[in-house]
Write an enzyme that holds these catalytic residues in place. Structure first.
Site, PDB file in Angstrom:
ATOM      1  N   ILE A  31      -0.606 -48.283 -38.495  1.00 62.78           N
ATOM      2  CA  ILE A  31      -1.380 -49.526 -38.372  1.00 62.78           C
ATOM      3  C   ILE A  31      -1.677 -49.614 -36.874  1.00 62.78           C
ATOM      4  CG2 ILE A  31      -1.432 -52.030 -38.619  1.00 62.78           C
ATOM      5  CD1 ILE A  31       0.559 -51.757 -40.932  1.00 62.78           C
ATOM      6  N   PRO A  32      -2.915 -49.317 -36.487  1.00 65.79           N
ATOM      7  CA  PRO A  32      -3.221 -48.999 -35.081  1.00 65.79           C
ATOM      8  C   PRO A  32      -3.350 -50.199 -34.145  1.00 65.79           C
ATOM      9  CG  PRO A  32      -5.201 -48.857 -36.396  1.00 65.79           C
ATOM     10  CD  PRO A  32      -4.073 -49.144 -37.356  1.00 65.79           C
ATOM     11  N   CYS A  33      -2.229 -50.832 -33.843  1.00 67.44           N
ATOM     12  CA  CYS A  33      -2.251 -51.961 -32.911  1.00 67.44           C
ATOM     13  C   CYS A  33      -2.669 -51.524 -31.509  1.00 67.44           C
ATOM     14  CB  CYS A  33      -0.905 -52.679 -32.886  1.00 67.44           C
ATOM     15  SG  CYS A  33       0.519 -51.615 -32.700  1.00 67.44           S
ATOM     16  N   HIS A  34      -2.588 -50.224 -31.211  1.00 63.71           N
ATOM     17  CA  HIS A  34      -3.028 -49.731 -29.896  1.00 63.71           C
ATOM     18  C   HIS A  34      -4.541 -49.884 -29.722  1.00 63.71           C
ATOM     19  CE1 HIS A  34      -3.260 -46.240 -32.633  1.00 63.71           C
ATOM     20  NE2 HIS A  34      -4.288 -45.850 -31.891  1.00 63.71           N
ATOM     21  N   ARG A  35      -5.269 -50.113 -30.805  1.00 60.41           N
ATOM     22  CA  ARG A  35      -6.725 -50.273 -30.725  1.00 60.41           C
ATOM     23  C   ARG A  35      -7.153 -51.705 -30.417  1.00 60.41           C
ATOM     24  NH1 ARG A  35      -7.792 -46.722 -36.157  1.00 60.41           N
ATOM     25  NH2 ARG A  35      -6.995 -44.765 -35.318  1.00 60.41           N
TER      26      ARG A  35
END
Length: 151
Positions: free
Chosen positions: A114-118
């Site tokens: 779940i790409p919270c880095h984006r």
């Protein structure tokens, strides 16, 4: 709960499966011997992601969190590989404010997948709760080509 880990460019990552879904990803090298096809698939997909061969994960996920967290997790999953959004963009989409979106990002139990880095701040990177903090966020964004002025 089956847990397995692998070494990645951002450190060791351990995936936890409960029932029929991935529920957690942590920065550690813990492994518990419990054969599990879903765990094997999660590790295979993570390897492919870090090798640049996978752009979208296809795994059943069951992240814990309240209703707003679930909405933010879904919004993060909708951000394509190599793209970013701001906390404000997601807040506007969900009819809330940037701070609760940031808190949900920080509570994400399955980072990378779940790409919270984006998710970025309007004026910079924002934060990152994974091991290595902003260095890890930058590494993931560079790998995806999602933050060109860092390259």
């Amino acid at each position: 709960m089956p847990v397995a880990s692998l070494q990645t460019p951002v450190g060791p990552l351990a995936v936890t499966v409960e029932g029929e879904a991935v529920t957690r990803l942590t920065w550690d090298s813990r492994t518990e011997d419990a054969p599990c096809a879903l765990l094997d698939e999660a590790l295979t997909q993570l390897r492919a992601y870090f090798d640049g061969r996978l752009k979208t994960f296809d795994l059943p996920l069951a992240p814990k969190g309240n209703d707003l967290h679930q909405a933010v997790f879904k919004a993060m999953l909708d951000i394509p590989y190599g793209q970013t959004r701001t906390y404000g963009d997601v807040a506007k989409e969900l009819g809330t404010f940037g701070q609760p979106v940031g808190q949900a990002c920080g509570a994400n139990p399955i980072p990378v997948i779940i790409p919270c880095h984006r998710i970025l701040a309007a004026t910079g990177l924002g934060g990152y709760s994974g091991s290595g903090g902003l260095d890890t966020k930058i590494a993931l964004l560079k790998m995806e080509g999602g933050y060109p002025f860092l390259l």
